[in-house]
Write a protein that holds these residues in place. Structure first.
Motif, PDB file in Angstrom:
ATOM      1  N   LYS A   2       1.997  -7.749 -11.193  1.00 25.64           N
ATOM      2  CA  LYS A   2       1.553  -7.830  -9.811  1.00 25.64           C
ATOM      3  C   LYS A   2       2.520  -7.015  -8.953  1.00 25.64           C
ATOM      4  O   LYS A   2       3.718  -7.020  -9.187  1.00 25.64           O
ATOM      5  CB  LYS A   2       1.569  -9.305  -9.394  1.00 25.64           C
ATOM      6  CG  LYS A   2       0.549  -9.632  -8.323  1.00 25.64           C
ATOM      7  CD  LYS A   2       0.417 -11.131  -8.141  1.00 25.64           C
ATOM      8  CE  LYS A   2      -0.539 -11.480  -7.012  1.00 25.64           C
ATOM      9  NZ  LYS A   2      -0.529 -10.610  -5.841  1.00 25.64           N
ATOM     10  N   MET A   3       1.996  -6.313  -7.938  1.00 23.30           N
ATOM     11  CA  MET A   3       2.864  -5.408  -7.187  1.00 23.30           C
ATOM     12  C   MET A   3       3.947  -6.151  -6.407  1.00 23.30           C
ATOM     13  O   MET A   3       5.119  -5.817  -6.485  1.00 23.30           O
ATOM     14  CB  MET A   3       2.017  -4.542  -6.238  1.00 23.30           C
ATOM     15  CG  MET A   3       2.823  -3.665  -5.307  1.00 23.30           C
ATOM     16  SD  MET A   3       3.902  -2.472  -6.177  1.00 23.30           S
ATOM     17  CE  MET A   3       4.967  -1.945  -4.831  1.00 23.30           C
ATOM     18  N   ILE A   4       3.552  -7.142  -5.603  1.00 27.52           N
ATOM     19  CA  ILE A   4       4.535  -7.812  -4.739  1.00 27.52           C
ATOM     20  C   ILE A   4       5.165  -8.985  -5.493  1.00 27.52           C
ATOM     21  O   ILE A   4       4.470  -9.910  -5.904  1.00 27.52           O
ATOM     22  CB  ILE A   4       3.861  -8.324  -3.444  1.00 27.52           C
ATOM     23  CG1 ILE A   4       3.093  -7.202  -2.725  1.00 27.52           C
ATOM     24  CG2 ILE A   4       4.891  -8.983  -2.526  1.00 27.52           C
ATOM     25  CD1 ILE A   4       3.937  -6.167  -2.034  1.00 27.52           C
ATOM     26  N   ALA A   5       6.482  -8.936  -5.677  1.00 23.51           N
ATOM     27  CA  ALA A   5       7.185  -9.993  -6.406  1.00 23.51           C
ATOM     28  C   ALA A   5       7.231 -11.265  -5.567  1.00 23.51           C
ATOM     29  O   ALA A   5       7.446 -11.220  -4.355  1.00 23.51           O
ATOM     30  CB  ALA A   5       8.601  -9.531  -6.747  1.00 23.51           C
ATOM     31  N   LYS A   6       7.002 -12.390  -6.239  1.00 22.81           N
ATOM     32  CA  LYS A   6       6.982 -13.682  -5.536  1.00 22.81           C
ATOM     33  C   LYS A   6       8.388 -14.263  -5.509  1.00 22.81           C
ATOM     34  O   LYS A   6       8.703 -15.205  -6.242  1.00 22.81           O
ATOM     35  CB  LYS A   6       6.019 -14.640  -6.239  1.00 22.81           C
ATOM     36  CG  LYS A   6       4.593 -14.117  -6.364  1.00 22.81           C
ATOM     37  CD  LYS A   6       3.961 -13.920  -4.997  1.00 22.81           C
ATOM     38  CE  LYS A   6       2.535 -13.414  -5.134  1.00 22.81           C
ATOM     39  NZ  LYS A   6       1.962 -12.981  -3.845  1.00 22.81           N
ATOM     40  N   THR A   7       9.216 -13.679  -4.679  1.00 27.69           N
ATOM     41  CA  THR A   7      10.614 -14.096  -4.632  1.00 27.69           C
ATOM     42  C   THR A   7      10.779 -15.346  -3.761  1.00 27.69           C
ATOM     43  O   THR A   7      10.005 -15.568  -2.838  1.00 27.69           O
ATOM     44  CB  THR A   7      11.479 -12.953  -4.068  1.00 27.69           C
ATOM     45  OG1 THR A   7      10.826 -12.395  -2.919  1.00 27.69           O
ATOM     46  CG2 THR A   7      11.642 -11.862  -5.102  1.00 27.69           C
ATOM     47  N   GLU A  49       9.479  -4.694  -8.431  1.00 29.42           N
ATOM     48  CA  GLU A  49       8.410  -3.898  -7.819  1.00 29.42           C
ATOM     49  C   GLU A  49       8.716  -2.435  -8.105  1.00 29.42           C
ATOM     50  O   GLU A  49       9.860  -2.006  -8.007  1.00 29.42           O
ATOM     51  CB  GLU A  49       8.366  -4.147  -6.299  1.00 29.42           C
ATOM     52  CG  GLU A  49       8.020  -5.593  -5.968  1.00 29.42           C
ATOM     53  CD  GLU A  49       8.383  -6.007  -4.552  1.00 29.42           C
ATOM     54  OE1 GLU A  49       9.138  -5.280  -3.887  1.00 29.42           O
ATOM     55  OE2 GLU A  49       7.924  -7.078  -4.131  1.00 29.42           O
ATOM     56  N   SER A  50       7.680  -1.660  -8.460  1.00 30.01           N
ATOM     57  CA  SER A  50       7.932  -0.286  -8.887  1.00 30.01           C
ATOM     58  C   SER A  50       6.775   0.620  -8.495  1.00 30.01           C
ATOM     59  O   SER A  50       5.615   0.257  -8.660  1.00 30.01           O
ATOM     60  CB  SER A  50       8.132  -0.271 -10.409  1.00 30.01           C
ATOM     61  OG  SER A  50       8.523   1.013 -10.839  1.00 30.01           O
ATOM     62  N   VAL A  51       7.093   1.792  -7.938  1.00 29.85           N
ATOM     63  CA  VAL A  51       6.102   2.848  -7.705  1.00 29.85           C
ATOM     64  C   VAL A  51       6.728   4.138  -8.211  1.00 29.85           C
ATOM     65  O   VAL A  51       7.867   4.456  -7.883  1.00 29.85           O
ATOM     66  CB  VAL A  51       5.744   2.996  -6.205  1.00 29.85           C
ATOM     67  CG1 VAL A  51       4.680   4.084  -6.022  1.00 29.85           C
ATOM     68  CG2 VAL A  51       5.223   1.684  -5.634  1.00 29.85           C
ATOM     69  N   THR A  58      12.217   1.673  -7.974  1.00 21.96           N
ATOM     70  CA  THR A  58      12.037   0.376  -8.629  1.00 21.96           C
ATOM     71  C   THR A  58      13.048  -0.580  -8.019  1.00 21.96           C
ATOM     72  O   THR A  58      14.234  -0.271  -7.942  1.00 21.96           O
ATOM     73  CB  THR A  58      12.267   0.481 -10.148  1.00 21.96           C
ATOM     74  OG1 THR A  58      11.274   1.358 -10.701  1.00 21.96           O
ATOM     75  CG2 THR A  58      12.146  -0.883 -10.817  1.00 21.96           C
ATOM     76  N   VAL A  59      12.552  -1.725  -7.543  1.00 19.14           N
ATOM     77  CA  VAL A  59      13.439  -2.750  -7.005  1.00 19.14           C
ATOM     78  C   VAL A  59      13.325  -3.972  -7.904  1.00 19.14           C
ATOM     79  O   VAL A  59      12.216  -4.432  -8.181  1.00 19.14           O
ATOM     80  CB  VAL A  59      13.045  -3.146  -5.566  1.00 19.14           C
ATOM     81  CG1 VAL A  59      14.144  -3.986  -4.937  1.00 19.14           C
ATOM     82  CG2 VAL A  59      12.762  -1.918  -4.710  1.00 19.14           C
ATOM     83  N   TYR A  61      14.797  -8.026  -8.535  1.00 20.45           N
ATOM     84  CA  TYR A  61      15.369  -9.132  -7.763  1.00 20.45           C
ATOM     85  C   TYR A  61      16.003 -10.139  -8.703  1.00 20.45           C
ATOM     86  O   TYR A  61      15.432 -10.472  -9.747  1.00 20.45           O
ATOM     87  CB  TYR A  61      14.272  -9.800  -6.931  1.00 20.45           C
ATOM     88  CG  TYR A  61      13.601  -8.831  -5.974  1.00 20.45           C
ATOM     89  CD1 TYR A  61      14.259  -8.405  -4.833  1.00 20.45           C
ATOM     90  CD2 TYR A  61      12.341  -8.310  -6.240  1.00 20.45           C
ATOM     91  CE1 TYR A  61      13.661  -7.501  -3.962  1.00 20.45           C
ATOM     92  CE2 TYR A  61      11.744  -7.404  -5.377  1.00 20.45           C
ATOM     93  CZ  TYR A  61      12.408  -7.003  -4.238  1.00 20.45           C
ATOM     94  OH  TYR A  61      11.821  -6.098  -3.393  1.00 20.45           O
ATOM     95  N   PHE A 104       6.576 -12.011   4.358  1.00 23.53           N
ATOM     96  CA  PHE A 104       5.438 -11.612   3.531  1.00 23.53           C
ATOM     97  C   PHE A 104       4.133 -11.707   4.296  1.00 23.53           C
ATOM     98  O   PHE A 104       3.988 -12.542   5.178  1.00 23.53           O
ATOM     99  CB  PHE A 104       5.332 -12.532   2.303  1.00 23.53           C
ATOM    100  CG  PHE A 104       6.538 -12.489   1.417  1.00 23.53           C
ATOM    101  CD1 PHE A 104       6.579 -11.655   0.317  1.00 23.53           C
ATOM    102  CD2 PHE A 104       7.637 -13.283   1.691  1.00 23.53           C
ATOM    103  CE1 PHE A 104       7.704 -11.611  -0.494  1.00 23.53           C
ATOM    104  CE2 PHE A 104       8.760 -13.248   0.884  1.00 23.53           C
ATOM    105  CZ  PHE A 104       8.781 -12.408  -0.208  1.00 23.53           C
ATOM    106  N   LEU A 105       3.189 -10.854   3.943  1.00 21.26           N
ATOM    107  CA  LEU A 105       1.813 -11.020   4.403  1.00 21.26           C
ATOM    108  C   LEU A 105       0.886 -10.903   3.202  1.00 21.26           C
ATOM    109  O   LEU A 105       1.040 -10.012   2.379  1.00 21.26           O
ATOM    110  CB  LEU A 105       1.436  -9.959   5.435  1.00 21.26           C
ATOM    111  CG  LEU A 105      -0.040  -9.974   5.891  1.00 21.26           C
ATOM    112  CD1 LEU A 105      -0.140  -9.791   7.402  1.00 21.26           C
ATOM    113  CD2 LEU A 105      -0.863  -8.893   5.193  1.00 21.26           C
ATOM    114  N   GLU A 106      -0.070 -11.834   3.110  1.00 19.78           N
ATOM    115  CA  GLU A 106      -1.155 -11.707   2.147  1.00 19.78           C
ATOM    116  C   GLU A 106      -2.449 -11.798   2.917  1.00 19.78           C
ATOM    117  O   GLU A 106      -2.662 -12.766   3.656  1.00 19.78           O
ATOM    118  CB  GLU A 106      -1.102 -12.841   1.118  1.00 19.78           C
ATOM    119  CG  GLU A 106      -0.292 -12.491  -0.107  1.00 19.78           C
ATOM    120  CD  GLU A 106      -0.422 -13.558  -1.171  1.00 19.78           C
ATOM    121  OE1 GLU A 106      -0.877 -13.239  -2.267  1.00 19.78           O
ATOM    122  OE2 GLU A 106      -0.070 -14.711  -0.881  1.00 19.78           O
TER     123      GLU A 106
END
Lengths: 121, 121
Positions: A2-7, A49-51, A58-59, A61, A104-106
């Motif tokens: 999943k793109m956005i990590a659930k930190t 997260e990586s693009v 790449t980040v 956490y 965050f925004l979803e």
């Protein structure tokens, strides 16, 4: 992935890896993908997260600096780092940071909360 | 814009913005590119790195939390944020961090130094 990590709520630490590739493939995508899995199995890993195209960010956490240090010494990571220095990258930067605030925004839930998100679906 | 930002020795702060787009264009690239320029003119701005396709990661670097706060209130940034919430993003995360260590490699010079790189060419 999943793109956005659930930190979780801060504080915790991140590693930002930004890179410019040399151009050749050198099995890069295959090995880079294989890097995520062992990281995910490390104690203290919170997500990544990586693009990537020719440039990449790449980040990852982590719960603590200690968890990052242990990951740095992991043998599979060591081998990938050697390949990176020798073949893949024209230029890169690694920055180790302490996360102090997160928002965050979803769109589905249409909410933004300081330092907190909903449960993993 | 050069990919790797020539940031000074830490400590300083960063903002990591990770996003997943809704799919439609909505003049996204044009406006996103135009965001870099006013940020570059702000006091305390140290540089930015960005990779985007449908997913995106943009990291901007700042001398202080105060500089980030001032940028948050900048009117052009405010308008872009509204567009982002309303049209562009299915999901995003903003993380504000304190950079504690940085390491760089440039293949031309073939060196890596803790917290320091060569002069801008």
């Amino acid at each position: 992935m999943k793109m956005i990590a659930k930190t979780p709520e801060p504080p915790w630490h991140s590693v930002i890896f930004t890179s410019v590739k040399t151009g050749g493939d050198h099995r890069y995508n295959e090995i880079a993908e294989n890097m995520i899995k062992p990281a995910g199995e490390r104690a203290g890993f919170l997500g990544a997260e990586s693009v990537r195209d020719l440039n990449g960010i790449t980040v990852s956490y982590w719960e603590s600096l200690e968890a990052i240090e242990k990951w740095k010494c992991h043998s599979e990571h060591q081998r990938a780092k050697e390949r990176g220095r020798e073949e893949w990258y024209a230029e890169f930067a690694v920055r180790v940071e302490k996360v102090e605030a997160a928002r965050f925004l979803e769109r589905k839930a249409a909410f933004a909360a300081e330092g907190k998100i909903g449960e993993e679906p």
